[in-house]
Design a protein around this motif. Structure first.
Motif, PDB file in Angstrom:
ATOM      1  N   VAL A  16      -4.977 -11.253   2.921  1.00 50.46           N
ATOM      2  CA  VAL A  16      -4.736 -10.070   2.603  1.00 50.46           C
ATOM      3  C   VAL A  16      -3.361  -9.721   3.288  1.00 50.46           C
ATOM      4  CG1 VAL A  16      -5.478  -7.427   3.146  1.00 50.46           C
ATOM      5  CG2 VAL A  16      -7.067  -8.925   2.399  1.00 50.46           C
ATOM      6  N   PHE A  17      -3.047 -10.185   4.348  1.00 47.86           N
ATOM      7  CA  PHE A  17      -1.828 -10.025   5.145  1.00 47.86           C
ATOM      8  C   PHE A  17      -0.831 -10.618   4.402  1.00 47.86           C
ATOM      9  CE2 PHE A  17       1.493 -11.951   7.753  1.00 47.86           C
ATOM     10  CZ  PHE A  17       2.080 -10.873   8.290  1.00 47.86           C
ATOM     11  N   GLU A  18      -0.914 -11.715   3.817  1.00 46.98           N
ATOM     12  CA  GLU A  18      -0.062 -12.754   2.918  1.00 46.98           C
ATOM     13  C   GLU A  18       0.303 -11.641   1.690  1.00 46.98           C
ATOM     14  OE1 GLU A  18      -0.251 -16.450  -0.028  1.00 46.98           O
ATOM     15  OE2 GLU A  18      -1.389 -16.494   1.980  1.00 46.98           O
ATOM     16  N   LEU A  19      -0.932 -10.920   1.030  1.00 45.46           N
ATOM     17  CA  LEU A  19      -0.398 -10.276  -0.147  1.00 45.46           C
ATOM     18  C   LEU A  19       0.339  -8.978   0.258  1.00 45.46           C
ATOM     19  CD1 LEU A  19      -4.066 -10.227  -1.997  1.00 45.46           C
ATOM     20  CD2 LEU A  19      -1.861 -10.934  -2.920  1.00 45.46           C
ATOM     21  N   THR A  20       0.182  -8.252   1.436  1.00 41.33           N
ATOM     22  CA  THR A  20       0.792  -7.188   1.916  1.00 41.33           C
ATOM     23  C   THR A  20       2.183  -7.439   1.857  1.00 41.33           C
ATOM     24  OG1 THR A  20       0.366  -7.467   4.221  1.00 41.33           O
ATOM     25  CG2 THR A  20      -0.964  -5.968   2.975  1.00 41.33           C
ATOM     26  N   THR A  21       2.537  -8.902   2.554  1.00 44.89           N
ATOM     27  CA  THR A  21       3.824  -9.440   2.581  1.00 44.89           C
ATOM     28  C   THR A  21       4.592  -9.690   1.329  1.00 44.89           C
ATOM     29  OG1 THR A  21       3.238 -10.136   4.878  1.00 44.89           O
ATOM     30  CG2 THR A  21       5.433 -11.098   3.999  1.00 44.89           C
ATOM     31  N   LEU A  22       3.781 -10.190   0.167  1.00 44.68           N
ATOM     32  CA  LEU A  22       4.219 -10.482  -1.058  1.00 44.68           C
ATOM     33  C   LEU A  22       4.727  -9.183  -1.745  1.00 44.68           C
ATOM     34  CD1 LEU A  22       2.672 -12.965  -3.613  1.00 44.68           C
ATOM     35  CD2 LEU A  22       3.218 -10.347  -4.097  1.00 44.68           C
ATOM     36  N   VAL A  23       3.965  -8.237  -1.555  1.00 40.76           N
ATOM     37  CA  VAL A  23       4.165  -6.825  -2.085  1.00 40.76           C
ATOM     38  C   VAL A  23       5.537  -6.338  -1.802  1.00 40.76           C
ATOM     39  CG1 VAL A  23       3.227  -4.548  -2.589  1.00 40.76           C
ATOM     40  CG2 VAL A  23       1.784  -6.361  -3.084  1.00 40.76           C
ATOM     41  N   GLY A  24       5.500  -6.388  -0.392  1.00 44.06           N
ATOM     42  CA  GLY A  24       6.742  -5.863   0.141  1.00 44.06           C
ATOM     43  C   GLY A  24       7.987  -6.406   0.044  1.00 44.06           C
ATOM     44  N   TYR A  25       7.740  -8.086   0.006  1.00 39.78           N
ATOM     45  CA  TYR A  25       8.915  -8.790  -0.449  1.00 39.78           C
ATOM     46  C   TYR A  25       9.554  -8.575  -1.649  1.00 39.78           C
ATOM     47  CZ  TYR A  25      11.694 -12.990  -1.485  1.00 39.78           C
ATOM     48  OH  TYR A  25      12.740 -13.867  -1.828  1.00 39.78           O
ATOM     49  N   TYR A  26       8.514  -8.577  -2.713  1.00 35.35           N
ATOM     50  CA  TYR A  26       9.158  -8.547  -4.257  1.00 35.35           C
ATOM     51  C   TYR A  26       9.436  -7.190  -4.459  1.00 35.35           C
ATOM     52  CZ  TYR A  26       8.517 -13.219  -5.053  1.00 35.35           C
ATOM     53  OH  TYR A  26       8.348 -14.622  -5.042  1.00 35.35           O
ATOM     54  N   ALA A  27       9.038  -5.942  -3.707  1.00 30.25           N
ATOM     55  CA  ALA A  27       9.266  -4.738  -3.972  1.00 30.25           C
ATOM     56  C   ALA A  27      10.840  -4.615  -3.410  1.00 30.25           C
ATOM     57  CB  ALA A  27       8.476  -3.635  -3.285  1.00 30.25           C
ATOM     58  N   GLY A  78      -9.215 -11.499  -9.702  1.00 29.43           N
ATOM     59  CA  GLY A  78      -9.467 -10.156  -9.994  1.00 29.43           C
ATOM     60  C   GLY A  78      -9.178  -9.417  -8.498  1.00 29.43           C
ATOM     61  N   VAL A  79      -9.777  -9.650  -7.474  1.00 33.24           N
ATOM     62  CA  VAL A  79      -9.575  -9.238  -5.985  1.00 33.24           C
ATOM     63  C   VAL A  79      -7.920  -8.999  -5.714  1.00 33.24           C
ATOM     64  CG1 VAL A  79     -10.139  -9.361  -3.622  1.00 33.24           C
ATOM     65  CG2 VAL A  79     -11.621  -9.824  -5.374  1.00 33.24           C
ATOM     66  N   VAL A  80      -7.403 -10.030  -6.053  1.00 34.49           N
ATOM     67  CA  VAL A  80      -5.831 -10.133  -5.924  1.00 34.49           C
ATOM     68  C   VAL A  80      -5.375  -9.041  -6.677  1.00 34.49           C
ATOM     69  CG1 VAL A  80      -3.804 -11.481  -6.141  1.00 34.49           C
ATOM     70  CG2 VAL A  80      -5.858 -12.421  -4.988  1.00 34.49           C
ATOM     71  N   ALA A  81      -5.544  -8.856  -7.783  1.00 33.24           N
ATOM     72  CA  ALA A  81      -4.869  -8.089  -8.843  1.00 33.24           C
ATOM     73  C   ALA A  81      -5.321  -6.601  -8.402  1.00 33.24           C
ATOM     74  CB  ALA A  81      -5.337  -8.400 -10.218  1.00 33.24           C
ATOM     75  N   GLU A 105       1.371 -15.808  -8.702  1.00 31.08           N
ATOM     76  CA  GLU A 105       1.967 -15.199 -10.003  1.00 31.08           C
ATOM     77  C   GLU A 105       1.490 -13.880 -10.274  1.00 31.08           C
ATOM     78  OE1 GLU A 105       5.335 -16.200 -10.246  1.00 31.08           O
ATOM     79  OE2 GLU A 105       4.783 -17.882  -8.773  1.00 31.08           O
ATOM     80  N   ILE A 106       0.314 -13.805 -10.348  1.00 31.59           N
ATOM     81  CA  ILE A 106      -0.384 -12.627 -10.736  1.00 31.59           C
ATOM     82  C   ILE A 106       0.050 -11.559  -9.961  1.00 31.59           C
ATOM     83  CG2 ILE A 106      -2.441 -11.201 -10.819  1.00 31.59           C
ATOM     84  CD1 ILE A 106      -4.029 -13.895 -11.700  1.00 31.59           C
ATOM     85  N   ALA A 107       0.110 -11.669  -8.683  1.00 35.25           N
ATOM     86  CA  ALA A 107       0.457 -10.731  -7.555  1.00 35.25           C
ATOM     87  C   ALA A 107       2.025 -10.265  -7.918  1.00 35.25           C
ATOM     88  CB  ALA A 107       0.150 -11.066  -6.302  1.00 35.25           C
ATOM     89  N   ILE A 108       3.019 -11.387  -7.825  1.00 34.92           N
ATOM     90  CA  ILE A 108       4.277 -11.093  -8.490  1.00 34.92           C
ATOM     91  C   ILE A 108       4.476 -10.240  -9.314  1.00 34.92           C
ATOM     92  CG2 ILE A 108       6.515 -12.307  -8.678  1.00 34.92           C
ATOM     93  CD1 ILE A 108       5.480 -14.653  -7.062  1.00 34.92           C
ATOM     94  N   LEU A 109       3.895 -10.771 -10.621  1.00 39.94           N
ATOM     95  CA  LEU A 109       4.021  -9.967 -11.919  1.00 39.94           C
ATOM     96  C   LEU A 109       3.566  -8.665 -11.936  1.00 39.94           C
ATOM     97  CD1 LEU A 109       3.450 -13.237 -14.334  1.00 39.94           C
ATOM     98  CD2 LEU A 109       5.860 -11.877 -13.826  1.00 39.94           C
ATOM     99  N   LEU A 110       2.615  -8.261 -10.975  1.00 37.91           N
ATOM    100  CA  LEU A 110       2.273  -6.908 -11.132  1.00 37.91           C
ATOM    101  C   LEU A 110       3.370  -6.089 -10.363  1.00 37.91           C
ATOM    102  CD1 LEU A 110      -1.554  -7.361 -10.450  1.00 37.91           C
ATOM    103  CD2 LEU A 110      -0.624  -6.336 -12.363  1.00 37.91           C
TER     104      LEU A 110
END
Length: 185
Positions: A161-172, A130-133, A81-86
């Motif tokens: 990290v792959f999951e985070l890049t996918t999350l950022v791309g999806y929510y963007a 913090g790293v995720v953020a 949720e930190i990642a999505i909200l950012l």
């Protein structure tokens, strides 16, 4: 009408659209506690989900990616949720902010943390959060520098990290679609 496209209530849907509608309303998003409504009073889908019905094949693939990110990933609920909200803050996505602040609060984010995320502030988060953020903040604005890559892979592993890049791309992508289609609810 929801912005630039009409609301698509269930009785107006074709076969492929109905299958996608059923996957969204009967899938993991609809299980357990509901922190935000998926549908309006007429049964049409809220947020980005109504627009997904415009192209059922692509919409199905996209909603499957989103479900995998939210329900099959390795991130803790708070970190996710930190990642999505950012991403919502970076893209100024009101629907994503509204819906995921509710999910984030249920995952344990405090009012102070939610306010900070609304502003794109990451300094309250430490450790893996913090790293995720830091990773998401960099990705939302462009690329990941070597220092953050090294920190992230050491703390989280390349898979996350792959999951985070996918999350950022999806929510963007969702934020872009919400803006283009003028979706406010």
């Amino acid at each position: 009408m929801t912005g630039r496209i009409p609301s698509l209530p269930p009785e107006s849907l074709g076969e492929d659209q109905r299958a996608l509608y059923d996957a969204i309303t009967g899938g993991p998003r609809a299980q357990g506690p509901q922190h935000f409504a998926l549908t309006r009073e007429d049964g049409s889908l809220r947020g980005p989900f109504n627009a997904l019905l415009l192209s059922p094949a692509l919409g199905s693939a996209l909603q499957s990616v989103g479900a995998a990110i939210r329900y099959e990933g390795t991130l803790s609920a708070r970190a996710r949720e930190i990642a999505i909200l950012l991403v919502a803050a970076e893209w100024d996505s009101a629907f994503e902010r509204e819906s995921h602040e509710a999910v984030g609060a249920a995952a344990g984010l405090t009012i102070e943390e939610l306010r900070a995320l609304r502003d794109g502030t990451t300094s309250l988060f430490t450790g893996e959060e913090g790293v995720v953020a830091r990773v998401v903040s960099q990705l939302a604005r462009g690329d990941l520098d070597d220092e953050t890559w090294n920190e992230a892979t050491a703390a989280l592993g390349a898979q996350t990290v792959f999951e985070l890049t996918t999350l950022v791309g999806y929510y963007a992508t969702l934020a872009l679609q919400l803006r283009v289609f003028g979706v406010e609810d």
